[in-house]
Design an enzyme around this catalytic site. Structure first.
Site, PDB file in Angstrom:
ATOM      1  N   ASP A   1      -4.445   4.776 -12.022  1.00 23.51           N
ATOM      2  CA  ASP A   1      -4.479   6.060 -11.058  1.00 23.51           C
ATOM      3  C   ASP A   1      -3.074   6.642 -10.933  1.00 23.51           C
ATOM      4  O   ASP A   1      -2.245   6.061  -9.888  1.00 23.51           O
ATOM      5  CB  ASP A   1      -4.978   5.399  -9.566  1.00 23.51           C
ATOM      6  CG  ASP A   1      -6.341   5.455  -9.438  1.00 23.51           C
ATOM      7  OD1 ASP A   1      -7.149   5.979 -10.237  1.00 23.51           O
ATOM      8  OD2 ASP A   1      -6.905   5.149  -8.425  1.00 23.51           O
TER       9      ASP A   1
ATOM     10  N   HIS B   1      -7.327  -1.531 -15.117  1.00 20.87           N
ATOM     11  CA  HIS B   1      -7.143  -1.068 -13.796  1.00 20.87           C
ATOM     12  C   HIS B   1      -8.027  -1.665 -12.669  1.00 20.87           C
ATOM     13  O   HIS B   1      -7.567  -1.717 -11.523  1.00 20.87           O
ATOM     14  CB  HIS B   1      -7.735   0.540 -13.888  1.00 20.87           C
ATOM     15  CG  HIS B   1      -7.587   1.319 -12.640  1.00 20.87           C
ATOM     16  ND1 HIS B   1      -6.530   1.328 -12.014  1.00 20.87           N
ATOM     17  CD2 HIS B   1      -8.429   1.770 -11.717  1.00 20.87           C
ATOM     18  CE1 HIS B   1      -6.511   1.945 -10.855  1.00 20.87           C
ATOM     19  NE2 HIS B   1      -7.887   2.231 -10.640  1.00 20.87           N
TER      20      HIS B   1
ATOM     21  N   HIS C   1     -11.975  -2.655  -2.477  1.00 19.67           N
ATOM     22  CA  HIS C   1     -12.901  -2.576  -3.768  1.00 19.67           C
ATOM     23  C   HIS C   1     -13.578  -3.790  -4.053  1.00 19.67           C
ATOM     24  O   HIS C   1     -14.577  -3.961  -4.479  1.00 19.67           O
ATOM     25  CB  HIS C   1     -12.340  -2.050  -4.883  1.00 19.67           C
ATOM     26  CG  HIS C   1     -11.959  -0.429  -4.639  1.00 19.67           C
ATOM     27  ND1 HIS C   1     -12.951   0.508  -4.351  1.00 19.67           N
ATOM     28  CD2 HIS C   1     -10.686   0.186  -4.713  1.00 19.67           C
ATOM     29  CE1 HIS C   1     -12.393   1.644  -4.149  1.00 19.67           C
ATOM     30  NE2 HIS C   1     -10.896   1.353  -4.538  1.00 19.67           N
TER      31      HIS C   1
ATOM     32  N   HIS D   1      -6.167  -0.546  -8.449  1.00 19.23           N
ATOM     33  CA  HIS D   1      -7.085  -0.191  -8.094  1.00 19.23           C
ATOM     34  C   HIS D   1      -7.246  -0.586  -6.551  1.00 19.23           C
ATOM     35  O   HIS D   1      -7.279   0.345  -5.963  1.00 19.23           O
ATOM     36  CB  HIS D   1      -8.458  -0.815  -8.805  1.00 19.23           C
ATOM     37  CG  HIS D   1      -9.665  -0.126  -8.363  1.00 19.23           C
ATOM     38  ND1 HIS D   1      -9.847   1.300  -8.347  1.00 19.23           N
ATOM     39  CD2 HIS D   1     -11.010  -0.528  -8.106  1.00 19.23           C
ATOM     40  CE1 HIS D   1     -11.226   1.543  -8.176  1.00 19.23           C
ATOM     41  NE2 HIS D   1     -11.703   0.355  -7.998  1.00 19.23           N
ATOM     42  N   ASP D   2      -7.164  -1.604  -6.044  1.00 22.25           N
ATOM     43  CA  ASP D   2      -6.961  -1.964  -4.764  1.00 22.25           C
ATOM     44  C   ASP D   2      -5.634  -1.747  -4.399  1.00 22.25           C
ATOM     45  O   ASP D   2      -4.632  -2.214  -5.104  1.00 22.25           O
ATOM     46  CB  ASP D   2      -7.442  -3.456  -4.367  1.00 22.25           C
ATOM     47  CG  ASP D   2      -8.866  -3.728  -4.159  1.00 22.25           C
ATOM     48  OD1 ASP D   2      -9.408  -2.639  -3.498  1.00 22.25           O
ATOM     49  OD2 ASP D   2      -9.484  -4.582  -4.366  1.00 22.25           O
ATOM     50  N   HIS D   3      -5.087  -0.885  -3.306  1.00 26.96           N
ATOM     51  CA  HIS D   3      -3.748  -0.624  -3.050  1.00 26.96           C
ATOM     52  C   HIS D   3      -3.240  -1.924  -2.156  1.00 26.96           C
ATOM     53  O   HIS D   3      -3.101  -1.602  -1.077  1.00 26.96           O
ATOM     54  CB  HIS D   3      -3.990   0.748  -2.201  1.00 26.96           C
ATOM     55  CG  HIS D   3      -4.257   1.853  -2.818  1.00 26.96           C
ATOM     56  ND1 HIS D   3      -4.421   3.235  -2.592  1.00 26.96           N
ATOM     57  CD2 HIS D   3      -5.084   1.848  -4.114  1.00 26.96           C
ATOM     58  CE1 HIS D   3      -4.884   4.107  -3.317  1.00 26.96           C
ATOM     59  NE2 HIS D   3      -5.333   3.178  -4.399  1.00 26.96           N
TER      60      HIS D   3
END
Length: 322
Positions: free
Chosen positions: A83, A205, A214, A240-242
């Site tokens: 991302d 990712h 997620h 992917h997970d922030h």
């Protein structure tokens, strides 16, 4: 003008060596790049993901601390877990988001390594804008000390082919999807089996294990995880997970490490989890460092101010949390 992936979940690698090639990746075969360890046999790198917001949401502050820690650790490269450019990737090779979110943000001397793209933004013209950019979908960085496999995880997620949520995905070189995934899994398995490196790391990712927004990626849990478990992989790293998190595998020595907090973080967005396997979780911005020797690995997580939040060390045949 060709449109690049509008939705980007690309993985990147910054090399300390110069690589003059940028490949359009159209199959699941894994390109290989050698990266020797330092003269003392060690290797170190930073890991950051979900970062490209033109410096906003503390991206610039995280980049500044990455530069400081990168110099302190004398890093060999930096791994990006994907991302790279929000909200919808790059629209063309001339998209100013490339420079505004990458070139003008990661300016520290220690971060002037070659960036490689493992999933999208494949145009070789981007390399002319910033020579750090290496473009691939899936690839391997290997040395006697460590093999790092970068895996294109986006095609595994079935929902991206049915529910795009307003995003446009670039599937050039992916179809037929099932064949692409089967070939990729075959290449990953054979590469891991053949590896004689002291450490084995896989980077994707999407998370295999996560308590973030997620959560687990069921397709990876079913298809990729058994291969990692069977081939003595030490670390699976993802974005992917922030957030920042460290989760142990209950069935193998694999450590699941999420570093997806390069800019916008999701405060308070997490799931209840088994405290025995979740070693660390942080819902703010930051990044991760990895230091490797022949017998020892050290993982550290940092917040936006560069403060160490969590350290984990392991030795061959000996695992110890700090």
């Amino acid at each position: 003008m060709a449109v690049l992936a509008k939705r980007s979940m690309a993985l990147c690698l910054l090399f300390a060596i110069a690589l003059d090639l940028c490949f359009f990746y159209t199959s699941a075969e894994l390109e290989r790049f050698d990266h020797p360890a330092k003269s003392d046999g060690s290797l170190s790198f930073l890991v950051v993901g979900d970062w490209g917001r033109r410096g906003a949401f503390n991206q610039s502050q995280v980049a500044s601390q990455m530069g400081r820690i990168g110099e302190k650790l004398d890093i060999d490269f930096v791994v990006s877990t994907g991302d790279n450019f929000y909200d919808n990737g790059l629209t063309s090779e001339q998209d100013t988001n490339f420079e505004e979110s990458f070139t003008k943000i990661y300016t520290a001397k220690s971060l002037q390594k070659q960036w490689g793209n493992a999933e999208a933004q494949l145009s070789p013209l981007l390399r002319k804008i910033d020579s750090r950019w290496l473009c691939l979908r899936s690839f391997i960085v290997n040395s006697e000390l460590v093999d790092i496999l970068f895996v294109d995880t986006t095609p595994f997620v079935k929902a991206y082919f049915t529910k795009t949520e307003g995003h446009t995905y670039d599937w050039r070189g992916i179809h037929p999807r099932k064949e692409y995934i089967a070939n990729l899994l075959k290449d990953v398995e054979s590469s891991l089996k053949e590896s004689t490196a002291k450490w084995k790391i896989v980077v994707g990712h999407h998370a295999i294990r996560s308590i973030g927004h997620h959560g687990n990626t069921k397709e990876l849990t079913k298809q990729l995880l058994p291969i990692l478990q069977a081939n003595n992989v030490n670390f699976y790293m993802n974005g992917h997970d922030h957030c920042l998190e460290h989760i142990s595998d209950a069935d193998s020595p694999i450590q699941f490490l999420t570093s997806g907090a390069g800019s916008k973080a999701w405060k308070g967005d997490f799931k209840d989890a088994n405290s025995e396997v979740v070693k660390f979780f942080y819902d703010g911005q930051g990044f991760m460092s990895v230091q490797l020797t022949k017998i020892d690995a050290k993982i550290a997580f940092y917040d936006v101010s560069g403060k160490i939040l969590h350290i984990w060390r392991t030795m061959k045949q000996l695992h110890q949390s700090v």
